[in-house]
Design a protein around this motif. Structure first.
Motif, PDB file in Angstrom:
ATOM      1  N   PRO A  22       0.801  -1.234   0.000  1.00 15.74           N
ATOM      2  CA  PRO A  22       0.000   0.000   0.000  1.00 15.74           C
ATOM      3  C   PRO A  22       0.835   1.287   0.000  1.00 15.74           C
ATOM      4  N   LEU A  23       0.333   2.261  -0.746  1.00 19.66           N
ATOM      5  CA  LEU A  23       0.832   3.635  -0.737  1.00 19.66           C
ATOM      6  C   LEU A  23      -0.376   4.540  -0.546  1.00 19.66           C
ATOM      7  N   LYS A  24      -0.322   5.402   0.456  1.00 21.87           N
ATOM      8  CA  LYS A  24      -1.465   6.262   0.767  1.00 21.87           C
ATOM      9  C   LYS A  24      -1.638   7.348  -0.288  1.00 21.87           C
ATOM     10  N   LEU A  25      -2.892   7.578  -0.655  1.00 19.94           N
ATOM     11  CA  LEU A  25      -3.239   8.620  -1.612  1.00 19.94           C
ATOM     12  C   LEU A  25      -4.373   9.453  -1.025  1.00 19.94           C
ATOM     13  N   VAL A  26      -4.188  10.763  -1.015  1.00 23.53           N
ATOM     14  CA  VAL A  26      -5.195  11.686  -0.479  1.00 23.53           C
ATOM     15  C   VAL A  26      -5.727  12.550  -1.615  1.00 23.53           C
ATOM     16  N   ILE A  27      -7.054  12.598  -1.734  1.00 24.23           N
ATOM     17  CA  ILE A  27      -7.715  13.434  -2.745  1.00 24.23           C
ATOM     18  C   ILE A  27      -8.066  14.746  -2.058  1.00 24.23           C
ATOM     19  N   THR A  28      -7.240  15.749  -2.263  1.00 25.07           N
ATOM     20  CA  THR A  28      -7.281  16.948  -1.426  1.00 25.07           C
ATOM     21  C   THR A  28      -8.542  17.777  -1.604  1.00 25.07           C
ATOM     22  N   ASN A  29      -9.194  17.706  -2.768  1.00 28.47           N
ATOM     23  CA  ASN A  29     -10.415  18.485  -2.975  1.00 28.47           C
ATOM     24  C   ASN A  29     -11.686  17.653  -2.784  1.00 28.47           C
ATOM     25  N   TYR A  30     -11.547  16.453  -2.258  1.00 32.77           N
ATOM     26  CA  TYR A  30     -12.716  15.622  -1.942  1.00 32.77           C
ATOM     27  C   TYR A  30     -13.169  15.971  -0.525  1.00 32.77           C
ATOM     28  N   PRO A  31     -14.469  16.070  -0.282  1.00 33.49           N
ATOM     29  CA  PRO A  31     -14.953  16.508   1.037  1.00 33.49           C
ATOM     30  C   PRO A  31     -14.488  15.602   2.178  1.00 33.49           C
ATOM     31  N   GLU A  32     -13.983  16.199   3.238  1.00 37.99           N
ATOM     32  CA  GLU A  32     -13.581  15.435   4.412  1.00 37.99           C
ATOM     33  C   GLU A  32     -14.808  14.843   5.090  1.00 37.99           C
ATOM     34  N   GLY A  33     -14.691  13.606   5.537  1.00 35.56           N
ATOM     35  CA  GLY A  33     -15.781  12.944   6.243  1.00 35.56           C
ATOM     36  C   GLY A  33     -16.822  12.321   5.343  1.00 35.56           C
ATOM     37  N   LYS A  34     -16.708  12.516   4.035  1.00 41.16           N
ATOM     38  CA  LYS A  34     -17.692  11.957   3.099  1.00 41.16           C
ATOM     39  C   LYS A  34     -17.266  10.554   2.660  1.00 41.16           C
ATOM     40  N   THR A  35     -18.236   9.657   2.555  1.00 34.73           N
ATOM     41  CA  THR A  35     -18.002   8.329   1.988  1.00 34.73           C
ATOM     42  C   THR A  35     -19.062   8.050   0.942  1.00 34.73           C
ATOM     43  N   GLU A  36     -18.628   7.624  -0.224  1.00 32.78           N
ATOM     44  CA  GLU A  36     -19.534   7.192  -1.280  1.00 32.78           C
ATOM     45  C   GLU A  36     -19.453   5.679  -1.420  1.00 32.78           C
ATOM     46  N   ILE A  37     -20.508   5.119  -1.955  1.00 30.49           N
ATOM     47  CA  ILE A  37     -20.517   3.691  -2.270  1.00 30.49           C
ATOM     48  C   ILE A  37     -20.499   3.535  -3.783  1.00 30.49           C
ATOM     49  N   MET A  38     -19.417   2.956  -4.274  1.00 30.86           N
ATOM     50  CA  MET A  38     -19.296   2.681  -5.695  1.00 30.86           C
ATOM     51  C   MET A  38     -19.795   1.267  -5.983  1.00 30.86           C
ATOM     52  N   ASN A  39     -20.246   1.046  -7.201  1.00 32.74           N
ATOM     53  CA  ASN A  39     -20.715  -0.284  -7.609  1.00 32.74           C
ATOM     54  C   ASN A  39     -19.671  -0.947  -8.497  1.00 32.74           C
ATOM     55  N   GLY A  40     -19.211  -2.120  -8.076  1.00 30.63           N
ATOM     56  CA  GLY A  40     -18.240  -2.866  -8.857  1.00 30.63           C
ATOM     57  C   GLY A  40     -18.852  -4.149  -9.382  1.00 30.63           C
ATOM     58  N   HIS A  41     -18.549  -4.501 -10.609  1.00 30.91           N
ATOM     59  CA  HIS A  41     -19.061  -5.747 -11.184  1.00 30.91           C
ATOM     60  C   HIS A  41     -18.437  -6.944 -10.457  1.00 30.91           C
ATOM     61  N   ASN A  42     -19.263  -7.908 -10.085  1.00 33.39           N
ATOM     62  CA  ASN A  42     -18.732  -9.134  -9.496  1.00 33.39           C
ATOM     63  C   ASN A  42     -17.980  -9.968 -10.520  1.00 33.39           C
ATOM     64  N   ASN A  43     -18.520 -10.032 -11.731  1.00 33.85           N
ATOM     65  CA  ASN A  43     -17.827 -10.758 -12.789  1.00 33.85           C
ATOM     66  C   ASN A  43     -18.364 -10.289 -14.138  1.00 33.85           C
ATOM     67  N   PRO A  44     -17.573  -9.519 -14.888  1.00 36.19           N
ATOM     68  CA  PRO A  44     -18.055  -9.019 -16.188  1.00 36.19           C
ATOM     69  C   PRO A  44     -18.299 -10.125 -17.204  1.00 36.19           C
ATOM     70  N   GLU A  45     -17.796 -11.346 -16.925  1.00 34.64           N
ATOM     71  CA  GLU A  45     -18.040 -12.474 -17.820  1.00 34.64           C
ATOM     72  C   GLU A  45     -19.390 -13.135 -17.561  1.00 34.64           C
ATOM     73  N   ASP A  46     -20.049 -12.748 -16.468  1.00 30.69           N
ATOM     74  CA  ASP A  46     -21.324 -13.358 -16.075  1.00 30.69           C
ATOM     75  C   ASP A  46     -22.315 -12.245 -15.767  1.00 30.69           C
ATOM     76  N   GLU A  47     -23.248 -12.023 -16.672  1.00 31.57           N
ATOM     77  CA  GLU A  47     -24.201 -10.915 -16.515  1.00 31.57           C
ATOM     78  C   GLU A  47     -25.136 -11.111 -15.332  1.00 31.57           C
ATOM     79  N   ASN A  48     -25.210 -12.331 -14.808  1.00 29.54           N
ATOM     80  CA  ASN A  48     -26.071 -12.602 -13.658  1.00 29.54           C
ATOM     81  C   ASN A  48     -25.337 -12.500 -12.326  1.00 29.54           C
ATOM     82  N   ALA A  49     -24.048 -12.154 -12.360  1.00 32.56           N
ATOM     83  CA  ALA A  49     -23.256 -12.131 -11.125  1.00 32.56           C
ATOM     84  C   ALA A  49     -23.528 -10.905 -10.269  1.00 32.56           C
ATOM     85  N   GLY A  50     -24.108  -9.870 -10.859  1.00 33.84           N
ATOM     86  CA  GLY A  50     -24.476  -8.698 -10.074  1.00 33.84           C
ATOM     87  C   GLY A  50     -23.296  -7.803  -9.734  1.00 33.84           C
ATOM     88  N   THR A  51     -23.510  -6.940  -8.752  1.00 36.31           N
ATOM     89  CA  THR A  51     -22.487  -5.979  -8.338  1.00 36.31           C
ATOM     90  C   THR A  51     -22.278  -6.063  -6.836  1.00 36.31           C
TER      91      THR A  51
END
Length: 230
Positions: A22-51
């Motif tokens: 690990p190497l720490k990375l800080v996004i200086t113009n991103y709001p402090e204390g904010k957390t977003e939830i991103m959606n990641g594909h479970n498996n792009p080879e399987d359209e039924n695998a969801g996120t």
């Protein structure tokens, strides 16, 4: 054998992001204390695998090898003044680095373009950059031991030379252990022999030594044939 293992796991293994060094990375113009939830594909080879949900905030970790302060021309990952996309998230630009008294980089400081969120449908989100990095949130992750199994021998055919003692061809680095890798929190309920593709890393499964206090993952196989690479 390894080719067919990859073929099978590519179709069945759920994707996850893991940072081994690990190497720490800080996004200086991103709001402090904010957390977003991103959606990641479970498996792009399987359209039924969801996120799956992936937490994202101002502070994340990336791979050390994905950053170079003085990068060569064809280095398409992160360097000062360059842009990359964080997978499932935003395009960021490196502005500066922090170093310790020995000159080692301890933190990368970046800014982000809030209009470039993956999947947001904005014109800016379609903007192309050459590099895409995996990452793990600095505050919501699982620490894990990673066992990197490699070739038992240093040559592809250790029996090719009958005059060569096979013991002289044993690979001293056939196992290396990373004690503190960081994995996205969606692996927390994984059990023995569950398998994943750690994006850009390879295929891994849960070891029997894994427990509630420390997860342990074994590398089954890399993403590419290492003999061809050699």
């Amino acid at each position: 054998l390894e080719h067919h293992v990859r073929e099978d796991l590519n179709k069945t293994a759920h994707r996850r992001m893991a940072v081994l060094n690990p190497l720490k990375l800080v996004i200086t113009n991103y709001p402090e204390g904010k957390t977003e939830i991103m959606n990641g594909h479970n498996n792009p080879e399987d359209e039924n695998a969801g996120t799956r949900p992936i937490p994202f905030s101002r502070e994340i970790f990336i791979e050390q090898e994905d950053f170079m302060e003085d990068a060569p021309k064809k280095f398409f990952r992160l360097t000062v003044g360059a842009e990359v996309r964080l997978k499932y998230a935003y395009i960021i630009k490196c502005e500066s680095v922090d170093k310790d008294t020995d000159g080692r980089i301890t933190q990368v400081n970046c800014t982000y373009d809030p209009l470039t969120k993956s999947g947001s449908g904005t014109e800016e989100s379609q903007r192309k950059v050459k590099g895409t990095l995996h990452w793990v949130d600095a505050h919501q992750h699982i620490e894990a031991q990673i066992r990197l199994y490699d070739r038992l021998f240093t040559v592809e055919s250790p029996d090719g030379d009958k005059d060569q003692d096979y013991k002289d061809l044993l690979n001293p680095d056939s196992l290396s252990v990373i004690e503190r890798a960081l994995v996205e929190p969606s692996v927390k309920d994984a059990v023995y022999l569950d398998h994943f593709q750690f994006e850009r890393q390879g295929y891994f499964n849960v070891d029997k030594d894994s427990n509630s206090s420390q997860m342990v993952f074994n590398r089954t196989v890399g993403l590419k044939d290492s003999w061809k690479k050699a």
